[in-house]
Design a protein around this motif. Structure first.
Motif, short mmCIF file in Angstrom:
data_model
loop_
_atom_site.label_atom_id
_atom_site.label_comp_id
_atom_site.label_asym_id
_atom_site.label_seq_id
_atom_site.Cartn_x
_atom_site.Cartn_y
_atom_site.Cartn_z
N HIS A 182 -5.05 -4.36 5.40
CA HIS A 182 -5.03 -3.10 6.00
C HIS A 182 -6.54 -2.70 6.32
CE1 HIS A 182 -2.23 -3.33 2.61
NE2 HIS A 182 -1.17 -3.06 3.64
N PRO A 183 -6.69 -1.59 7.01
CA PRO A 183 -8.09 -1.19 7.31
C PRO A 183 -8.39 -0.64 6.13
CG PRO A 183 -6.35 -0.32 8.96
CD PRO A 183 -5.53 -1.16 8.04
N ASP A 184 -9.46 -0.92 5.72
CA ASP A 184 -10.25 -0.60 4.33
C ASP A 184 -10.53 -1.71 3.59
OD1 ASP A 184 -8.07 -0.84 2.59
OD2 ASP A 184 -8.19 1.52 2.14
N ASP A 185 -9.60 -2.58 3.43
CA ASP A 185 -9.50 -3.92 2.61
C ASP A 185 -10.80 -4.86 3.15
OD1 ASP A 185 -7.30 -3.53 1.10
OD2 ASP A 185 -5.99 -3.97 2.42
N GLU A 186 -11.17 -4.67 4.25
CA GLU A 186 -12.21 -5.44 4.78
C GLU A 186 -13.67 -5.05 4.24
OE1 GLU A 186 -12.99 -1.88 6.66
OE2 GLU A 186 -11.15 -2.82 6.59
N ALA A 229 -4.78 -7.07 9.76
CA ALA A 229 -3.37 -7.49 9.79
C ALA A 229 -2.45 -6.51 10.46
CB ALA A 229 -2.90 -8.44 8.77
N THR A 230 -2.43 -5.24 9.55
CA THR A 230 -1.57 -4.39 9.82
C THR A 230 -2.01 -3.04 10.38
OG1 THR A 230 -1.58 -3.08 7.47
CG2 THR A 230 -0.31 -5.14 7.73
N ASP A 231 -1.15 -2.12 10.86
CA ASP A 231 -1.66 -1.14 11.45
C ASP A 231 -2.06 0.30 10.55
OD1 ASP A 231 0.68 0.16 10.68
OD2 ASP A 231 1.58 0.03 12.67
N GLY A 232 -1.65 0.16 9.27
CA GLY A 232 -2.38 1.22 8.24
C GLY A 232 -1.54 2.26 8.49
N LEU A 246 -4.11 -7.19 14.63
CA LEU A 246 -2.67 -7.92 14.62
C LEU A 246 -1.53 -6.79 14.77
CD1 LEU A 246 -2.92 -11.02 12.07
CD2 LEU A 246 -3.32 -10.93 14.69
N ALA A 247 -1.93 -5.64 14.21
CA ALA A 247 -0.79 -4.32 14.38
C ALA A 247 0.56 -4.71 13.90
CB ALA A 247 -0.70 -3.92 15.72
N PHE A 248 0.49 -5.51 12.50
CA PHE A 248 1.83 -5.53 12.22
C PHE A 248 2.13 -4.48 11.19
CE2 PHE A 248 1.09 -10.50 11.71
CZ PHE A 248 2.20 -10.78 12.44
N PRO A 249 3.26 -3.99 11.18
CA PRO A 249 3.63 -2.73 10.45
C PRO A 249 3.17 -2.61 9.09
CG PRO A 249 5.82 -4.19 10.99
CD PRO A 249 4.60 -4.53 11.65
N ASP A 250 2.88 -1.71 8.80
CA ASP A 250 2.21 -1.64 7.35
C ASP A 250 3.14 -1.46 6.45
OD1 ASP A 250 0.59 -0.80 5.14
OD2 ASP A 250 -0.06 1.18 5.98
N GLY A 251 3.20 -2.16 5.29
CA GLY A 251 4.30 -2.43 4.49
C GLY A 251 5.35 -3.20 4.76
N ALA A 252 5.40 -3.97 6.01
CA ALA A 252 6.62 -4.86 6.31
C ALA A 252 5.96 -6.06 7.09
CB ALA A 252 7.30 -3.97 7.08
N MET A 253 4.88 -6.48 6.86
CA MET A 253 4.14 -7.73 7.46
C MET A 253 4.86 -8.76 7.03
SD MET A 253 0.54 -9.38 7.27
CE MET A 253 0.27 -11.03 8.10
N PRO A 254 5.70 -9.68 7.95
CA PRO A 254 6.61 -10.75 7.64
C PRO A 254 5.70 -11.91 6.75
CG PRO A 254 5.75 -10.98 10.07
CD PRO A 254 5.34 -9.64 9.61
N MET A 255 6.60 -12.45 6.07
CA MET A 255 5.81 -13.57 5.23
C MET A 255 6.32 -14.92 5.61
SD MET A 255 4.78 -12.67 1.98
CE MET A 255 5.03 -14.15 1.08
N ALA A 256 7.20 -14.80 6.88
CA ALA A 256 7.50 -16.30 7.60
C ALA A 256 8.04 -15.75 8.81
CB ALA A 256 8.35 -17.03 6.83
N GLY A 257 8.41 -16.81 9.62
CA GLY A 257 9.10 -16.82 11.00
C GLY A 257 7.97 -16.66 12.17
N HIS A 258 8.83 -16.26 13.23
CA HIS A 258 8.05 -16.41 14.61
C HIS A 258 6.85 -15.60 14.62
CE1 HIS A 258 7.39 -16.93 18.87
NE2 HIS A 258 7.43 -15.54 18.88
#
Length: 221
Positions: free
Chosen positions: A16-20, A43-46, A86-98
């Protein structure tokens, strides 16, 4: 404990933004100071930090979090060219898949262009789902190319093992100032943002520590 090879350059993967800033602010500052290859990937949009704000829908919250992260990295000595989202949805980043495989492909390409071999990612000790998903992404990348994987922790304690020790006391002021750029996470967001997550005191103290530790999680051939 071994001398930190991270100073040759690194891709830093932050959930997330701030983890860096919380987990790797000293490393970012030191790589920027030495003008070594550096890429910070958020990774996520925060956007989930302040849910339910009618004046700040998810897209607007995500844009705010992105601006805050960019400002924090600049305060650490980096620049916009040192960042990717990467803009994955915050709280719903996939663990696997395409989607995760495609992210691994993109990150591997960035590392190749910068000739980076050090990948810094959240530890398995970090229980947050997005942190675990980032670790899954890092593991996937390690199956694609030759890398040194080093782990850091934000929520939890770094596991036992071979660690790299990085003295970062000289960057304490920069790290604290960088965290201050994440206004929305410190209860000082813009008007109408509403209540949401606030970085707790024990995490804020991370920016004042004199040493950052990274666990050498493995090398791939």
């Amino acid at each position: 404990m071994r001398r930190c090879a991270l100073l040759r350059g690194a891709l830093i993967l932050a959930p997330h933004p701030d983890d860096e800033t919380l987990g790797c602010g000293g490393l970012i500052a030191e790589l920027a100071r030495r003008r070594r290859p550096l890429l910070v990937v958020i990774a996520t949009d925060g956007a989930a930090s302040h849910p339910g704000s009618p004046a700040w829908p998810a897209q607007r919250r995500a844009a705010l979090r992105r601006r805050e992260a960019a400002s924090a990295v600049r305060r650490l000595g980096g620049a916009r060219r040192h960042m990717r989202f990467l803009a994955f949805p915050d709280g719903a980043m996939p663990m696997a898949g395409h989607a995760l495989r495609e992210a691994a492909r993109r990150l591997s390409g960035w590392m190749s262009r910068l000739r980076l071999h050090n990948l810094v990612a959240p530890s398995q000790a970090d229980a947050h789902p997005d942190h675990r998903a980032c670790r899954a992404l890092a593991r996937l990348m390690c199956r694609r190319r030759r890398l040194s994987l080093l782990e850091y922790v934000v929520w939890g304690t770094l596991p036992l093992g071979v660690r790299c020790r990085l003295p970062v006391l000289r960057h304490a002021a920069r790290r604290s100032a960088a965290l201050e750029r994440h206004h929305s996470q410190l209860g000082r967001g813009p008007g109408g943002l509403g209540p949401g997550f606030v970085v707790p005191p024990e995490l804020r103290r991370m920016t004042r520590r004199g040493t950052e530790f990274f666990l050498l999680a493995g090398r791939t051939a």
